[in-house]
Design a protein around this motif. Structure first.
Motif, PDB file in Angstrom:
ATOM      1  N   THR A 160      -5.977  11.793   9.322  1.00 53.10           N
ATOM      2  CA  THR A 160      -6.255  12.637   8.875  1.00 53.10           C
ATOM      3  C   THR A 160      -5.628  12.238   7.633  1.00 53.10           C
ATOM      4  O   THR A 160      -5.587  10.877   6.780  1.00 53.10           O
ATOM      5  CB  THR A 160      -4.713  13.536   9.293  1.00 53.10           C
ATOM      6  N   TYR A 161      -5.062  13.370   6.753  1.00 49.21           N
ATOM      7  CA  TYR A 161      -4.620  12.640   5.026  1.00 49.21           C
ATOM      8  C   TYR A 161      -3.637  11.541   5.251  1.00 49.21           C
ATOM      9  O   TYR A 161      -3.929  10.743   4.178  1.00 49.21           O
ATOM     10  CB  TYR A 161      -3.786  13.549   4.316  1.00 49.21           C
ATOM     11  N   ARG A 162      -3.183  11.672   5.703  1.00 51.37           N
ATOM     12  CA  ARG A 162      -1.309  10.507   6.010  1.00 51.37           C
ATOM     13  C   ARG A 162      -1.411  10.399   7.818  1.00 51.37           C
ATOM     14  O   ARG A 162      -0.088   9.686   7.587  1.00 51.37           O
ATOM     15  CB  ARG A 162      -0.401  11.413   5.216  1.00 51.37           C
ATOM     16  N   LEU A 181       0.573  -1.060  -0.263  1.00 49.83           N
ATOM     17  CA  LEU A 181       0.139  -0.422   0.359  1.00 49.83           C
ATOM     18  C   LEU A 181       0.928   1.122  -0.122  1.00 49.83           C
ATOM     19  O   LEU A 181       0.756   2.175  -1.191  1.00 49.83           O
ATOM     20  CB  LEU A 181      -1.102   0.139   0.939  1.00 49.83           C
ATOM     21  N   PHE A 182       2.366   1.535   1.072  1.00 50.97           N
ATOM     22  CA  PHE A 182       2.927   3.097   0.459  1.00 50.97           C
ATOM     23  C   PHE A 182       3.657   2.293   1.668  1.00 50.97           C
ATOM     24  O   PHE A 182       3.700   0.834   2.458  1.00 50.97           O
ATOM     25  CB  PHE A 182       2.079   3.789   1.179  1.00 50.97           C
ATOM     26  N   LYS A 183       4.780   3.093   2.003  1.00 48.85           N
ATOM     27  CA  LYS A 183       5.592   2.804   3.005  1.00 48.85           C
ATOM     28  C   LYS A 183       5.742   2.481   4.642  1.00 48.85           C
ATOM     29  O   LYS A 183       4.532   2.570   4.443  1.00 48.85           O
ATOM     30  CB  LYS A 183       6.798   4.166   2.644  1.00 48.85           C
ATOM     31  N   ARG A 184       6.368   1.835   4.979  1.00 49.13           N
ATOM     32  CA  ARG A 184       6.311   1.964   6.478  1.00 49.13           C
ATOM     33  C   ARG A 184       6.191   3.288   7.366  1.00 49.13           C
ATOM     34  O   ARG A 184       6.275   3.841   6.999  1.00 49.13           O
ATOM     35  CB  ARG A 184       7.396   0.989   7.200  1.00 49.13           C
ATOM     36  N   ALA A 185       5.027   2.750   7.977  1.00 55.51           N
ATOM     37  CA  ALA A 185       4.645   3.989   9.142  1.00 55.51           C
ATOM     38  C   ALA A 185       5.983   4.839   9.738  1.00 55.51           C
ATOM     39  O   ALA A 185       7.345   3.842  10.210  1.00 55.51           O
ATOM     40  CB  ALA A 185       3.619   3.821   9.694  1.00 55.51           C
ATOM     41  N   VAL A 186       5.697   5.441  10.558  1.00 60.49           N
ATOM     42  CA  VAL A 186       6.803   6.693  11.086  1.00 60.49           C
ATOM     43  C   VAL A 186       6.193   7.168  12.794  1.00 60.49           C
ATOM     44  O   VAL A 186       4.931   8.277  12.177  1.00 60.49           O
ATOM     45  CB  VAL A 186       7.622   7.727  10.286  1.00 60.49           C
ATOM     46  N   TYR A 187       6.694   7.684  13.267  1.00 58.11           N
ATOM     47  CA  TYR A 187       6.382   7.431  14.699  1.00 58.11           C
ATOM     48  C   TYR A 187       6.959   8.435  15.640  1.00 58.11           C
ATOM     49  O   TYR A 187       8.303   8.938  15.709  1.00 58.11           O
ATOM     50  CB  TYR A 187       6.185   5.950  15.385  1.00 58.11           C
ATOM     51  N   HIS A 188       5.848   9.347  15.706  1.00 65.03           N
ATOM     52  CA  HIS A 188       6.389  10.217  16.829  1.00 65.03           C
ATOM     53  C   HIS A 188       5.356  10.589  18.019  1.00 65.03           C
ATOM     54  O   HIS A 188       4.314  10.314  18.115  1.00 65.03           O
ATOM     55  CB  HIS A 188       5.856  11.725  15.727  1.00 65.03           C
ATOM     56  N   ALA A 190       3.894  12.372  20.373  1.00 65.86           N
ATOM     57  CA  ALA A 190       2.182  14.760  20.401  1.00 65.86           C
ATOM     58  C   ALA A 190       2.558  14.401  21.596  1.00 65.86           C
ATOM     59  O   ALA A 190       1.100  14.641  22.406  1.00 65.86           O
ATOM     60  CB  ALA A 190       1.471  14.018  19.272  1.00 65.86           C
ATOM     61  N   GLY A 191       3.420  15.249  22.505  1.00 67.87           N
ATOM     62  CA  GLY A 191       3.497  15.621  23.913  1.00 67.87           C
ATOM     63  C   GLY A 191       2.627  13.988  24.557  1.00 67.87           C
ATOM     64  O   GLY A 191       3.732  13.115  24.161  1.00 67.87           O
ATOM     65  N   ASP A 192       2.854  13.749  25.627  1.00 66.76           N
ATOM     66  CA  ASP A 192       1.902  12.917  26.867  1.00 66.76           C
ATOM     67  C   ASP A 192       1.207  12.202  26.651  1.00 66.76           C
ATOM     68  O   ASP A 192       1.096  11.602  28.118  1.00 66.76           O
ATOM     69  CB  ASP A 192       3.244  13.669  28.831  1.00 66.76           C
ATOM     70  N   THR A 193       0.217  12.200  25.700  1.00 69.62           N
ATOM     71  CA  THR A 193      -0.991  11.317  25.550  1.00 69.62           C
ATOM     72  C   THR A 193      -1.202  11.398  24.441  1.00 69.62           C
ATOM     73  O   THR A 193      -2.459  10.792  23.916  1.00 69.62           O
ATOM     74  CB  THR A 193      -2.017  11.896  26.133  1.00 69.62           C
ATOM     75  N   GLY A 194       0.013  11.516  23.457  1.00 73.41           N
ATOM     76  CA  GLY A 194      -0.878  11.782  21.826  1.00 73.41           C
ATOM     77  C   GLY A 194       0.904  11.584  21.447  1.00 73.41           C
ATOM     78  O   GLY A 194       1.926  10.935  21.506  1.00 73.41           O
ATOM     79  N   LEU A 195       0.724   9.926  19.883  1.00 68.90           N
ATOM     80  CA  LEU A 195       1.133   9.298  19.770  1.00 68.90           C
ATOM     81  C   LEU A 195       0.875   9.591  17.907  1.00 68.90           C
ATOM     82  O   LEU A 195       0.109   9.191  17.887  1.00 68.90           O
ATOM     83  CB  LEU A 195       1.589   7.376  19.579  1.00 68.90           C
ATOM     84  N   LEU A 196       1.286  10.108  16.842  1.00 68.33           N
ATOM     85  CA  LEU A 196       1.479  10.363  15.969  1.00 68.33           C
ATOM     86  C   LEU A 196       2.125   9.172  14.696  1.00 68.33           C
ATOM     87  O   LEU A 196       2.998   8.830  15.118  1.00 68.33           O
ATOM     88  CB  LEU A 196       1.623  11.898  15.621  1.00 68.33           C
ATOM     89  N   VAL A 197       1.162   8.736  13.790  1.00 63.52           N
ATOM     90  CA  VAL A 197       1.661   7.986  12.764  1.00 63.52           C
ATOM     91  C   VAL A 197       1.850   8.170  11.841  1.00 63.52           C
ATOM     92  O   VAL A 197       0.727   8.545  11.190  1.00 63.52           O
ATOM     93  CB  VAL A 197       1.005   6.506  13.300  1.00 63.52           C
ATOM     94  N   GLU A 198       2.963   8.324  11.553  1.00 60.69           N
ATOM     95  CA  GLU A 198       2.872   9.242   9.682  1.00 60.69           C
ATOM     96  C   GLU A 198       2.283   8.194   8.492  1.00 60.69           C
ATOM     97  O   GLU A 198       3.865   6.902   8.838  1.00 60.69           O
ATOM     98  CB  GLU A 198       3.714  10.004   8.965  1.00 60.69           C
ATOM     99  N   PHE A 199       2.018   7.735   7.800  1.00 54.89           N
ATOM    100  CA  PHE A 199       1.990   6.806   6.343  1.00 54.89           C
ATOM    101  C   PHE A 199       2.465   7.296   5.209  1.00 54.89           C
ATOM    102  O   PHE A 199       2.680   6.853   4.225  1.00 54.89           O
ATOM    103  CB  PHE A 199       0.865   6.350   6.321  1.00 54.89           C
ATOM    104  N   GLY A 200       2.994   8.081   4.904  1.00 56.25           N
ATOM    105  CA  GLY A 200       3.395   9.561   3.856  1.00 56.25           C
ATOM    106  C   GLY A 200       3.784  10.365   4.001  1.00 56.25           C
ATOM    107  O   GLY A 200       3.159  10.957   5.364  1.00 56.25           O
TER     108      GLY A 200
END
Length: 236
Positions: free
Chosen positions: A56-58, A5-12, A14-24
């Motif tokens: 979100t979008y990505r 489907l696309f490249k592997r996810a990248v993890y960031h 997002a503060g002390d209660t959030g995890l942002l997972v980007e897919f592209g």
């Protein structure tokens, strides 16, 4: 093996209660398809401690209870779901038709779209109604759909000075996107028309007419047709 489907996810974090997972990156239907597939799969078996998953979008934003979970626990779970995506079948997009009265008092900025591109009003309407637009995400205000697939000849920058009041039902263009205002709000999109439908109605069992992953098809209507449909909406 890397997902088809696309490249592997990248993890960031997002503060002390959030995890942002980007897919592209950028506005890409393949990336957004993966976001939607991941959302659907994870919401079926919501990870322990996750309060909300926001697509979100990505990317996906995981809002979690730090007393119940943490990124060290969540990341392997998310990766496991990502690895299973090849076996998940995507539901065909639902097409939602939205009637729109273009120009005149309903579309005060339509000339801002047509003049730079050397188009007539009818050509703007025809090109705006031609695609079925994928809803990449919903946000900004309740039910505001960010739609991809706008004809490149209609790309138009936002207004230099945003309006303090954009009427509900307004349909606009901002750069390479089009969208609709479900409620009256400030906004800087170029308004080219208006739908008589109530895009957001809290009293309905389902307050929204659409969701991310659906497709929007705009249908041009006349002002008398707009008036009739608006009256029907009020009587519902």
């Amino acid at each position: 093996m890397e997902s088809q489907l696309f490249k592997r996810a990248v993890y960031h974090l997002a503060g002390d209660t959030g995890l942002l997972v980007e897919f592209g990156e950028g506005i890409d239907p393949k990336v957004n398809a993966k976001v939607r597939a991941m959302t659907r799969a994870l919401e079926k078996t919501m990870p322990t401690g996750v309060r909300e998953i926001i697509p979100t979008y990505r990317s996906l934003l995981f809002v979690y209870d730090p007393q119940a979970t943490n990124p060290d626990i969540l990341c392997p779970l998310i990766e496991q779901v990502e690895n299973s995506l090849e076996t998940l079948a995507m539901t065909p997009a639902r097409i939602v038709e939205i009637p729109v009265c273009y120009g005149g008092r309903f579309g005060p900025d339509i000339e801002n779209v047509q003049k730079p591109h050397g188009l007539t009003t009818d050509q703007v309407i025809q090109r705006h109604c031609a695609p079925s637009y994928l809803i990449y995400m919903v946000g900004f205000t309740p039910g505001f759909p960010f739609l991809g697939g706008l004809d490149a000849t209609l790309f138009t920058p936002r207004l230099t000075t945003p309006r303090m009041h954009v009427p509900e039902g307004s349909v606009g263009i901002a750069n390479n996107q089009t969208g609709m205002y479900p409620i009256a709000s400030p906004g800087g999109w170029q308004i080219i028309g208006k739908t008589p439908l109530k895009l957001f109605a809290p009293h309905r069992s389902n307050p929204f007419l659409y969701k991310a992953g659906d497709k929007i098809k705009f249908i041009p209507i006349s002002e008398p047709e707009y008036t009739q449909l608006a009256q029907e909406e009020e009587n519902k």
